[in-house]
Design a protein around this motif. Structure first.
Motif, PDB file in Angstrom:
ATOM      1  N   SER A 151       0.800  -1.235   0.000  1.00 38.82           N
ATOM      2  CA  SER A 151       0.000   0.000   0.000  1.00 38.82           C
ATOM      3  C   SER A 151       0.825   1.273   0.000  1.00 38.82           C
ATOM      4  N   ASP A 173       1.440   2.826   2.621  1.00 45.46           N
ATOM      5  CA  ASP A 173       0.833   3.624   3.690  1.00 45.46           C
ATOM      6  C   ASP A 173       1.799   3.724   4.877  1.00 45.46           C
ATOM      7  N   ARG A 216       1.392   4.719   7.770  1.00 44.00           N
ATOM      8  CA  ARG A 216       0.834   4.392   9.088  1.00 44.00           C
ATOM      9  C   ARG A 216       1.339   3.042   9.588  1.00 44.00           C
TER      10      ARG A 216
END
Length: 643
Positions: free
Chosen positions: A149, A151, A153
């Motif tokens: 992804s 991402d 986070r």
């Protein structure tokens, strides 16, 4: 039978385990009592360790394009991202069965680990519930989700949990440092995360350095207590060897790492040659520990090949036959294996979005690595191979061949027959498994817990809850501790063909009985013939036990009818002796009564610390001469009154 004295237990245990194991365990106990381990290893100066490791960004696995992973994982990406998002919120699944908040605390005072092992602190909680989150399986999830992804986070969550572990578990203090194997499993997880994160320019050098420091601290924990791993002669030694090799490869610029790598390589090769039998069976008599061993061997092989090293031919051959064996006992449509032996929930290389009990990702990678063939067509079970850079080899016809199994891929049955040369796990000789359309209908109860108040302290290893005969409530072997048996029961195959297996074991010969069992395929199901062959005229209680899923049923005398799926069970004996039929669900009688303690009956544990309601069916009678029991499994449609 009379309980053996301590001296008899000590002498017989030493003889069965071998003096090499006993002497290594003695060295470990001396290291504990002398205080040697309290100063070995000594915590490194953090600043010095950071300086030594600051320049290392070694890649230990091939860099796999995101598109290749996405192709192999398919729709599993959604499940992976959901699991990673749950981790951000602190939610995890222990042993793939228990929803929990991610808790990395040691649940002990920060005593040196050796003090805890010496009993300076008594831990009430099951140590495996503490160790499981500290194995860092969450690192695999977050790293994989980040790679797919991008991402950030997931990187932030990884840093958060790594910092939390380091803060709550300073090097070598507390329960999470008591086992060298646990340190080794952290090394594997951390090394995979380092491999993924180091490919991204958005990941900070600080995080990568923190990972390398953690790997070094965990690797230093292993060498002082290798005597313990050697004494166990099981997956402990393989895990620790793989951990040392991995750390040595990744941290090659660090002085101690120059020793870790060759030690790990040597121990791994020795352990594989020692722990895998010529027929491919694994020393621990456990399907799940067999998978654990193969996963660690797959990881080791992937790293070694990328580093330009090759396993010795003899080691490669052992891993090939062990792959063949696990594949042969598998239910091919579900990917599940019989719940044989210890099932502690271990999944040490979670690189596929599949059910915890689905072994296909491991076997696909092992088939490619050790057999040079694909064991399954393309599917989501290819993901583990993709992450490790293990290439497809092409599908070949590869029927499962197991001399102790009869039937087809859709309907099959197997019998447990073993000559023990290493310590048994469960007292399960002549246990029968029955599978119908990928559903396990004659179950092995599993393990549930190793560490729990009575009666759950490894209670499901007993003969009484396996699908076999028990006599006078006794086990086939003599239990002396949680993991040790004396008077090993050995079995032999008397005859075997495509439709039947006949075998017997000697576990009850000490009380004058030989158990002989024949498993036959019949037109509409299975016939199991159990002979209790008496050598004297003493009277005995004999119980035939079957464990089934918690299915709806109806009952008519000694016939039990099930509707989902549709089949029946019928019991009889050749002397028409009066027998009692009892059915126990989740530790409680639902048909028939007795003064016996039913607590451990009627449970199925698919993974550690999880137990589900099941049906224990007991057919019991008294006899003083040889007799034959007959159990018929018939898959035709029948109905009777509901119970």
């Amino acid at each position: 039978m009379q309980k053996p004295g301590r001296l008899k237990v000590l002498l017989e245990t030493s003889s069965l385990l071998g003096w090499k194991s006993v002497s290594n365990y003695s060295l470990y106990k001396i290291g504990l009592s002398s205080g040697y381990f309290k100063s070995h290893p000594k915590p490194e100066n953090k600043a010095a360790l950071q300086a030594a490791l600051s320049g290392s960004k070694k890649t230990i696995l091939p860099v796999i394009p995101r598109e290749e992973i996405e192709k192999s994982i398919g729709s599993g990406t959604v499940r992976l991202i959901r699991a990673a998002d749950d981790l951000i919120d602190g939610k995890t699944i222990l042993f793939e069965g228990l929803p929990a908040q991610l808790d990395l605390a040691p649940h002990t005072p920060l005593l040196h680990w050796s003090e805890i092992e010496r009993g300076k602190y008594h831990l009430e909680e099951d140590i495996k519930l503490i160790w499981e989150p500290a194995r860092f399986s969450w690192a695999f999830t977050l790293a994989r989700a980040f790679h797919l992804s991008g991402d950030a986070r997931y990187v932030d969550a990884f840093q958060k949990y790594l910092d939390a572990f380091n803060m709550q578990n300073p090097a070598y203090l507390g329960a999470n440092w008591t086992s060298g194997q646990e340190a080794a499993l952290r090394i594997i997880a951390l090394s995979f995360a380092h491999h993924i994160f180091s490919q991204s320019s958005s990941v900070t050098n600080r995080l990568l350095l923190d990972v390398r420091v953690a790997i070094a601290e965990n690797a230093a924990r292993i060498p002082p207590t290798l005597c313990y791993a050697r004494s166990q002669r099981n997956n402990h030694l393989i895990s620790e060897a793989v951990g040392l090799y991995t750390a040595g490869l990744l941290l090659e610029g660090c002085a101690p790492a120059r020793k870790w790598k060759p030690i790990g390589w040597k121990l791994f090769n020795e352990a594989i040659l020692d722990q895998i039998a010529a027929d491919g069976t694994y020393i621990q008599h456990s399907a799940n520990y067999h998978r654990l061993m193969l996963d660690e061997a797959i990881w080791m092989t992937a790293l070694a090949e990328y580093a330009g090293e090759a396993l010795p031919d003899a080691v490669h051959q052992k891993l090939a036959v062990s792959t063949e064996y696990l594949y042969a006992i598998l239910d091919p449509d579900s990917g599940q294996a019989p719940n044989l032996g210890h099932q502690d929930g271990s999944n040490v290389l979670p690189l596929a979005e599949a059910d915890h009990l689905d072994y296909r990702s491991t076997l696909q990678a092992a088939g490619r690595a050790f057999l040079k063939k694909d064991l399954f067509p393309a599917g989501t079970w290819d993901e583990k191979s993709a992450w490790l850079g293990i290439k497809t080899q092409g599908k070949e016809a590869h029927p499962a061949i197991d001399p102790l199994r009869v039937g087809s891929n859709k309907d099959w049955a197997s019998m447990r027959v073993v000559q023990f040369h290493t310590r048994p796990a469960h007292a399960d000789q002549l246990h029968v498994e029955i599978w119908h359309n990928s559903q396990n209908l004659a179950l092995d109860a599993g393990t549930y817990r190793y560490n729990a108040p009575d009666p759950w302290r490894n209670a499901l290893r007993t003969t009484r809850v396996h699908n076999t005969l028990s006599v006078d409530g006794l086990d086939q072997m003599l239990p002396t501790s949680r993991f040790m048996w004396l008077d090993w029961a050995n079995a032999q195959v008397l005859s075997s063909d495509a439709n039947a297996i006949c075998a017997q074991h000697d576990g009850y010969q000490k009380i004058g009985i030989t158990h002989r069992r024949t498993l036959r395929s019949i037109e509409n199901g299975w016939e199991i013939e159990d002979k209790a062959l008496f050598s004297d005229r003493h009277r005995h209680h004999i119980t035939l036990h079957w464990l089934l899923p918690d299915l709806p049923f109806t009952l008519n005398t000694d016939n039990i009818y099930f509707s989902e799926p549709e089949f029946s069970l019928r019991f009889s004996n050749d002397h028409n002796l009066p027998a009692t039929l009892q059915i126990i669900r989740a530790g409680a009688f639902i048909y028939g009564q007795s003064n016996m303690d039913a607590t451990i009956y009627g449970w199925f544990s698919p993974t550690y610390a999880v137990k589900q309601a099941a049906l224990s069916i007991l057919y019991t009678l008294e006899a003083e001469r040889s007799l034959t029991f007959l159990t018929e499994w018939n898959f035709s449609k029948k109905k009777s009154r509901t119970v």
